[in-house]
Structures are given as structure tokens and as C-alpha cells.
Write a protein that holds these residues in place. Structure first.
Motif, PDB file in Angstrom:
ATOM      1  N   TYR A 619       0.707  -1.190   0.008  1.00 51.26           N
ATOM      2  CA  TYR A 619       0.219  -0.201  -0.040  1.00 51.26           C
ATOM      3  C   TYR A 619       0.912   1.282  -0.047  1.00 51.26           C
ATOM      4  N   THR A 620       1.974   0.992  -0.176  1.00 54.01           N
ATOM      5  CA  THR A 620       3.056   2.310  -0.132  1.00 54.01           C
ATOM      6  C   THR A 620       3.987   1.852  -1.478  1.00 54.01           C
ATOM      7  N   THR A 621       4.750   2.934  -1.797  1.00 51.55           N
ATOM      8  CA  THR A 621       5.682   2.841  -2.970  1.00 51.55           C
ATOM      9  C   THR A 621       7.172   3.110  -2.148  1.00 51.55           C
ATOM     10  N   PHE A 622       8.175   2.502  -2.931  1.00 54.79           N
ATOM     11  CA  PHE A 622       9.464   2.629  -2.407  1.00 54.79           C
ATOM     12  C   PHE A 622      10.332   2.843  -3.671  1.00 54.79           C
ATOM     13  N   LYS A 647      14.112   3.530   0.028  1.00 55.52           N
ATOM     14  CA  LYS A 647      13.150   4.906   0.761  1.00 55.52           C
ATOM     15  C   LYS A 647      11.675   4.547   0.425  1.00 55.52           C
ATOM     16  N   ASN A 648      10.733   4.996   1.486  1.00 52.87           N
ATOM     17  CA  ASN A 648       9.532   5.126   1.325  1.00 52.87           C
ATOM     18  C   ASN A 648       9.032   6.366   0.739  1.00 52.87           C
ATOM     19  N   GLY A 654       5.282   1.465   5.410  1.00 54.64           N
ATOM     20  CA  GLY A 654       4.946   0.230   4.373  1.00 54.64           C
ATOM     21  C   GLY A 654       5.997  -0.701   4.432  1.00 54.64           C
ATOM     22  N   THR A 655       6.012  -1.960   3.903  1.00 58.98           N
ATOM     23  CA  THR A 655       6.791  -2.823   3.815  1.00 58.98           C
ATOM     24  C   THR A 655       7.266  -3.279   2.485  1.00 58.98           C
ATOM     25  N   LEU A 684       9.337   0.536   6.273  1.00 54.72           N
ATOM     26  CA  LEU A 684       9.831   2.005   6.691  1.00 54.72           C
ATOM     27  C   LEU A 684       8.541   3.213   6.710  1.00 54.72           C
ATOM     28  N   GLU A 685       8.763   4.073   7.598  1.00 54.39           N
ATOM     29  CA  GLU A 685       7.836   5.051   7.819  1.00 54.39           C
ATOM     30  C   GLU A 685       7.701   6.072   6.542  1.00 54.39           C
TER      31      GLU A 685
END
Ligand code: GLC
Length: 737
Positions: A619-622, A647-648, A654-655, A684-685
Motif C-alpha cells: 500500500y506504499t511505494t519505494f 526509501k518509502n 509500508g513494507t 519504513l515510515e
């Protein structure tokens, strides 16, 4: 008992008693009237054979097992205890995700914890052995048993095999909460021609040794007490009577000294293979190959006595097998405590207890793979009205094809979970259609897929779904295979969803384009239609008893999907077998921009799978930086540290699973374009960045060289670090002489 006592027991046993130890009977043969009917009659097995059998398949329940064990031992001339065995594949009664889903978690330690939980339940129910882990390497989604494997990667399968073995066996096989592990199917069963179960396997010696053997070796090294033979041929000789495979490779090279059990009926089937000339020949060959237990072919009890009395089989071979079986019984502590962990009160207390359900739910959450999420469609928002539509919207059967004891009634469905975990959300539910097309009928293990709906009922179901979709802001379609479409003897030539579900997908997305699809399946499918019509796709596999709560928590954002594909999802069935660690070929094709005709490619489909090994979204990108190396050369004794900065880049914690791949650029034999050698999970936050480093050691560079030795060779190597097997984020280093 001491070993010397076992040998004394062996020498005091009659010939028939010894032969009896090599025979495994199924629970149905224990029924009073089984002497007259069914497999008994077909197998030519007598009641005396039954009374001397050494092990039992398929009986479970503390009280039942204790009763059988007590009566057996009273009647047995030397009061030798039985071993009780069963397929506890992804749980005993608390069912966790199928092994392929466990592979997607990239968490072997979690699979180990699940295996330990399963052993605790099964041991309380009186069982001693499970026919797990299945460590067959799989690369062909047509083969239904891919659901029992942890996937297409050699190294990852080995990590899961050792974790599961240790989870089942613990530190003491005689313990009250452990099961002996039986690694299977030895060997190479996952590579049948045409993806057709039980078919011929054709592998080069090098491929066999480098890709198919290592995961079995990992389980053997972890102490697996048993190995099970496979139905297929190896080098054109059925594994079950393949002396080179079983005595020279398994027991000689791999160091296995435990009990070798045939697969179900496999000794007798060597006649059908056209190898054994008859059942007596099969018995002789299997014993000479070192197969200790005949699972349900009846060949050993039927033929061995005569073969030994006439001198065509040495009694020493029989004694060797009997001693290994007695040693297993001794390791299980059965001579001192023939009931081991059987305890009806404990059985009722631990089975499906809250702790076990919680672990099953965690395993399910960790297995989900987010394949697409356009416009951050997921997680759902509380203010949205969401229609859950499809045969899996409120379906109990999410356990997979190998959960013998799993009772669908214990399962919490998606709808039931929503009612408790998302009470304040605006969710509606509609079935839409059955799992299968009306004309499809599947049977297996005494179950039948028939869902008998009238035409009117089907129409009403369909209309309700369409109206529900029309009224909603978003739709979540819950589609998938029937559990009888995956597992043993379920090879498929078409890898699409059932026609009726494809129609539902098209109809619903035409009504409401804001649609996500959640998939319940036991194998990689051809997902082109899903990809082209859905805003988001979540692969849920067969998630088990707690699949519903796991899904609701994931869809509402209470937890994030962190799974990564353990097996490539092909563009279409024409691509299979497809796997990321292929060889480059002399005419590699880099993609559509490469217009040269004479390259290794198709005219009508891409080379790349639809979704590759190691792929999965969160649900996040890195962002992942370029690879950095602390040096560009290493010696055999040295190491190189390869690093990236992750990096988040999103506004939500997210993971990600950062994966390390290596490629031997030039060697004495061709080498895969890349091979997974490690991974690290990072959480990472928002905005946080972290250095992720991998240590590269010489032993990671070894392979079967042209002269057949297991070694590395000096030269250039590419290091790739990224978020899936498609990463081309690379640097080169040199291994010096
Ligand atoms: C089946 C399977 C094997 C299983 C055995 C006992 O045929 O091939 O995986 O453990 O029989 O059920």
C-alpha cells in the motif's frame, strides 16, 4: 529401547512378522468388515496381513487410535506398536494457507510455526507422522500439485523445507507435540511432461541435481525422519524401484538414513510403467532399491514371503528395512509409550484454539500478493459503499485440496468476517454465480463439486449481483478455482477462471468499472482478462480457516499485503513452463523493441510472464538506489558487500521485500540469467530511508561445473538488487582465481 534390543527383537521375529512391518494399510482396512470388500479384496491382502501391518494411513482421533493401538499390540506376537500417518499438509484441523501461499509469504519461519501448530493438534489426535513437506520444484502451472509446493525457486524452497521439517519434528520425535516429517516426492515429481500428473519426467542429470535435489537435501539435512518415493520415472526408471536414485543418491550422497516409504500404490504401479514384469518383480526391485514401507499396493505382504523362501530376495534386505522401521518407532518413543501424545482432552482443548486460529490468520495475511492497485484503489475507505460479489464472497470452502481434516464449517467467510471486523463499513454481499460452470462436475476424496442451482436461481443470483454493483461506489469481486480443481490429479490445459466467472467479471465491470478482484486459487492462472478489467488484483490463494478475517483486515487497510509471488504467473498457458531463472540462449530477446526476427521469442505472445517471481505490491511505494559494491573483486576466501538505499516514497508506513539475485556471466556451462540468493524485508515510515546490504560469499557462486563438480569458477558476476526478479538494477564484480 537400545539399538541392541531392537536387533534382538528383529532376530526373534518370524518372517511374516518382519514382512508385516513393511506394509502400510489404510484406516478403512481396519474396519471389521474390510476383509471382505474394497481395497482388501482388490489387493489380495489377508486378515493376517492386516494383523501384522507395521503402519496405518489415514486414521486419526486420540480415542480411536489408542483403541486400535491397544488391540493391535495385544494380538501382535511381539506387541510391536503401529505408527499412525496422515497428510497434514497445511494444518490438521486449524487450516492455514496452502504451501504455495506460504511460499508467497517469503517467511519460512512462519511456515515453521504453522507446522509446529499443526503437529501440536495432530499429535494430540494420536498421529505420529505427516507426509509433509512436499518440496517438489514447480514451474508448470498446468500441474495441479503446484499448490503443495512453495514455488519455482530452488533456494527459497530449501529454506521452507527445512523450516517445516523442524517445525513438525521439534527437538524430540518422542515428544507429545511433534510429528515425524516425511519429505516428498522423491524425486523430480514436479516436472511431468505436459504438466500432466503422474506423467514422465525428463531431466538432464545436471538439471536434476542442481535444481530438483537441493530442497529435498535441505529437508534431509534438517533431519526429516522419512522420505516418500514419487510416482514418476527418473532416468526412465520409476523412482520407487530406482536403485541408483534411492541407494546411491538418496542414502549414499545425500546421507539419508531414515525410513523410505512408497507413495500410494507406487510399488505395484511399476508393472503398469512397464518396468516390473509382475508384482513379484516389483516387490523384489523395490526392496533392493531400499523402499522400506509399501503404502497400499499390497505387493510386499503378497509376494515377499515366497521371494525370500525361494531365495530370490535376500532376507538381509528385509532385515535392513525392518530395522529402520523399528528404529523409527523407537525414535518416536512408541515402545515406551505406544500412545505418544494421544490425549482426547488435549485434542479438544488445542484444536481450533484461539492461538491456532490467530496464527492461521497471520499466515493468511502474510501470504496475500497485491498484483495491481491502480489509483490506490485499495485499501478501501470507510465512507465508500462496497459490494462484495462472487462465489467466494461468503464461501466456507477456502481450505485447499489437501486439508483432509479441515472442516469448512470452521471457516470464517469473508462476509462473516466483515460483519464482525467491519461492522461500521458500508458493505453489501451477493454471490453472483457458482464457482463452476453448470456442465463442470468434479469429484475427489469422496466430495463432489456439484452445486445444484436451477436456471431461475442462477438468474436471480446474477440479477442481484448486478443490482448490488450498480448501487455501490466500488466492487470487490471474489473469484477463483474450485478446491477440487487444484491438488493431486487436477492437471489443467486451460489456466483461466471458469467461464461463468469470466462472464460475471465482464458484466460487473461494465456496470461498475471501479472493481477490484480477489482470487482464490491453487496455481498461477492466466489473468489477462482480470488485469484488463480490474482496478486492483489481490491474490489470496486458498487462505484457510481464517481466510475471511485476514482478507477483511487487508482490504480495509488494518494490515498491508506483503506477499511476493513464489511462482511466475504466465501470460497464457502457451508460455508454461515459465520461470525467472531461465538460461539466456544464444539469441536472447529483450522485448518488443527488439525487432530482429531471429531471436528466441514467440510471434503471438511476450516472453515475460504476466506477473514474475518475486513480484508484489504494497500500500506504499519505494525507491531503490543503484547497487553499490564495497569492492569490485573478491577471492574465494573473501566477500563482497552489495548495498542499496531503500526509501518509502509514500505517505503511509509500508513494507518491501528487497531481493538479491546473482548471475554468472560466463562459465563452463550456461548459467541462469539470475538466481535468488537472499532477501530482506524492510518496513519504513513515510519518507524514511534505509541501507539494505547483502554479503556475497564464494559458496553462493557454486554450481555443477562442466566436469560435474560442485564449485565456483573465476570470472565476472552480475549483482542485481530490486523488488522482484525483473530487476535490472545491477553492478558487476569479479571472482579472482
Ligand atoms: C497420494 C499422494 C501423496 C500422499 C499419499 C498419502 O497419492 O501422492 O502426496 O502423501 O498419497 O495420502
Amino acid at each position: 529401547m537400545q539399538h541392541t534390543e531392537l536387533e534382538a527383537l528383529l532376530h526373534d521375529m518370524s518372517l511374516n512378522e518382519k514382512i508385516g512391518q513393511l506394509f502400510q494399510i489404510s484406516g478403512q482396512l481396519l474396519a471389521e468388515d474390510s476383509a471382505a470388500m474394497g481395497p482388501m479384496q482388490d489387493m489380495g491382502v489377508t486378515r493376517e496381513d492386516i494383523s501384522l501391518a507395521g503402519t496405518v494411513l489415514g486414521v486419526y482421533g486420540a480415542e480411536k487410535i489408542k483403541k486400535i493401538q491397544k488391540e493391535y499390540m495385544e494380538h501382535h506376537p511381539h506387541h510391536i506398536p503401529l505408527i499412525f500417518m496422515l497428510d497434514v499438509i497445511n494444518g490438521y484441523r486449524t487450516v492455514y494457507p496452502i504451501p504455495l501461499a506460504q511460499g508467497a509469504s517469503f517467511r519460512p519461519e512462519l511456515s515453521g510455526a504453522c507446522a509446529k501448530m499443526a503437529a501440536r493438534e495432530a499429535a494430540a489426535a494420536g498421529l505420529h507422522v505427516t507426509f509433509s513437506p512436499m518440496t517438489d520444484l514447480v514451474r508448470d502451472a498446468r500441474w495441479g500439485r503446484v499448490m503443495e509446493s512453495t514455488g519455482e525457486d530452488v533456494w527459497l524452497n530449501g529454506r521452507f523445507a527445512e523450516a517445516m521439517t523442524r517445525g513438525y519434528q521439534g527437538d524430540d520425535l518422542a515428544g507429545d507435540e511433534t510429528l515425524a516429517a516425511c519429505v516428498k516426492h522423491f524425486a523430480g515429481y514436479g516436472a511431468p511432461d505436459g504438466g500432466r500428473d503422474y506423467n514422465t519426467v525428463q531431466l538432464t542429470e545436471r538439471t536434476f541435481r542442481e535444481y530438483y535435489l537441493p530442497a529435498y537435501q535441505a529437508a534431509v539435512d534438517a533431519g526429516a525422519a522419512l522420505v516418500m518415493t514419487s510416482f514418476n520415472t527418473v532416468n526412465d526408471i520409476p523412482a520407487t524401484v530406482n536403485k541408483t536414485l534411492m541407494r546411491d543418491i538418496l542414502r549414499g550422497e545425500m546421507g539419508f538414513d531414515g525410513v523410505l516409504i512408497s507413495d500410494f500404490g507406487a510399488i505395484g504401479e511399476t508393472v503398469a510403467h512397464g518396468l516390473s514384469s509382475d508384482r513379484a518383480d516389483a516387490a523384489r526391485r523395490a526392496l533392493e532399491a531400499g523402499v522400506d514401507i509399501d503404502m497400499m499396493s499390497g505387493v510386499y505382504p503378497e509376494k515377499l514371503e515366497h521371494l525370500i523362501r525361494e531365495g530370490s530376495v535376500k532376507e538381509e534386505l528385509l532385515d535392513e528395512a525392518v530395522l529402520r522401521i523399528l528404529e523409527l518407532k523407537n525414535k518416536l518413543g512408541l515402545f515406551e509409550n505406544p500412545f505418544k501424545g494421544a490425549d482426547a482432552e488435549k485434542e479438544n482443548r488445542v484444536i481450533l484454539c484461539g492461538e491456532n486460529r490467530a496464527l492461521a490468520q497471520e499466515a493468511a495475511e502474510r501470504s496475500f500478493v497485491l498484483l495491481k492497485n491502480d489509483g490506490d484503489f485499495l485499501p478501501l475507505k470507510r465512507q465508500e459503499t462496497v459490494a462484495f460479489i462472487g462465489p467466494y464472497a461468503d464461501r466456507k470452502q477456502m481450505l485447499g485440496g489437501w486439508s483432509f481434516l479441515g472442516d469448512p464449517a470452521d471457516t470464517v467467510t469473508v462476509k462473516e468476517a466483515a460483519e464482525t471486523l467491519a461492522a461500521g463499513w458500508n458493505f453489501t454481499f451477493a454471490k453472483g454465480c457458482p464457482v463452476l460452470d453448470p456442465e463442470t462436475r468434479l469429484v475427489g476424496f469422496g466430495k463432489d463439486s456439484q452445486e445444484s442451482y436451477t436456471e431461475q436461481e442462477r438468474e436471480a443470483m446474477w440479477k442481484e449481483a448486478c443490482e448490488t454493483a450498480r448501487q455501490a461506489d466500488k466492487v470487490v469481486l471474489l473469484l477463483g478455482e474450485h478446491y477440487l480443481q487444484t491438488g493431486e490429479a487436477t492437471s489443467r490445459g486451460v489456466l483461466e477462471l471458469p467461464e461463468v466467472q469470466q462472464k460475471l467479471l465482464k458484466e460487473i465491470t461494465s456496470i461498475n468499472p471501479k472493481t477490484a478482484v480477489v482470487l482464490f486459487n491453487g496455481r498461477p492462472l492466466d489473468l489477462r482478462l482480470v488485469r484488463d478489467n480490474a482496478c486492483a488484483i489481490l491474490e489470496a490463494w486458498m487462505p484457510g480457516t481464517e481466510g475471511g478475517p485476514a482478507l477483511i483486515r487487508t482490504l480495509t487497510g488494518a494490515c498491508e499485503p506483503t506477499g511476493r509471488l513464489p511462482m511466475s504467473f504466465p501470460y497464457c498457458v502457451g508460455q508454461v513452463p515459465v520461470h525467472y531463472d531461465e538460461f539466456p540462449t544464444g539469441r536472447p530477446y529483450s522485448g518488443a523493441e527488439d525487432t530482429n526476427r531471429f531471436l528466441s521469442k514467440y510471434l503471438d505472445i511476450p516472453n515475460k510472464p504476466l506477473y514474475p517471481f518475486g513480484y508484489g505490491l504494497g500500500y506504499t511505494t519505494f525507491s531503490v538506489s543503484e547497487v553499490r559494491l564495497d569492492r569490485e573483486e573478491m577471492t574465494r576466501e573473501g566477500t563482497i558487500t552489495a548495498s542499496v538505499t531503500v526509501k518509502n516514497t509514500c505517505s503511509r508506513t509500508g513494507t518491501d521485500v528487497i531481493q538479491l539475485y546473482l548471475h554468472d556471466v560466463a562459465a563452463s556451462v550456461v548459467r541462469p540469467v539470475k538466481q535468488l540468493k537472499g532477501y530482506q524485508r524492510v518496513t519504513l515510515e513515510p519518507g524514511e530511508e534505509k541501507e539494505v546490504s547483502f554479503e556475497i560469499r564464494e559458496e553462493m557462486l557454486r554450481f555443477y561445473t562442466a566436469d560435474g563438480s560442485w564449485d565456483s569458477e573465476p570470472g565476472s558476476f552480475e549483482v542485481m538488487i530490486g523488488e522482484s526478479s525483473e530487476t535490472e538494477n545491477k553492478k558487476v564484480f569479479v571472482l579472482k582465481k
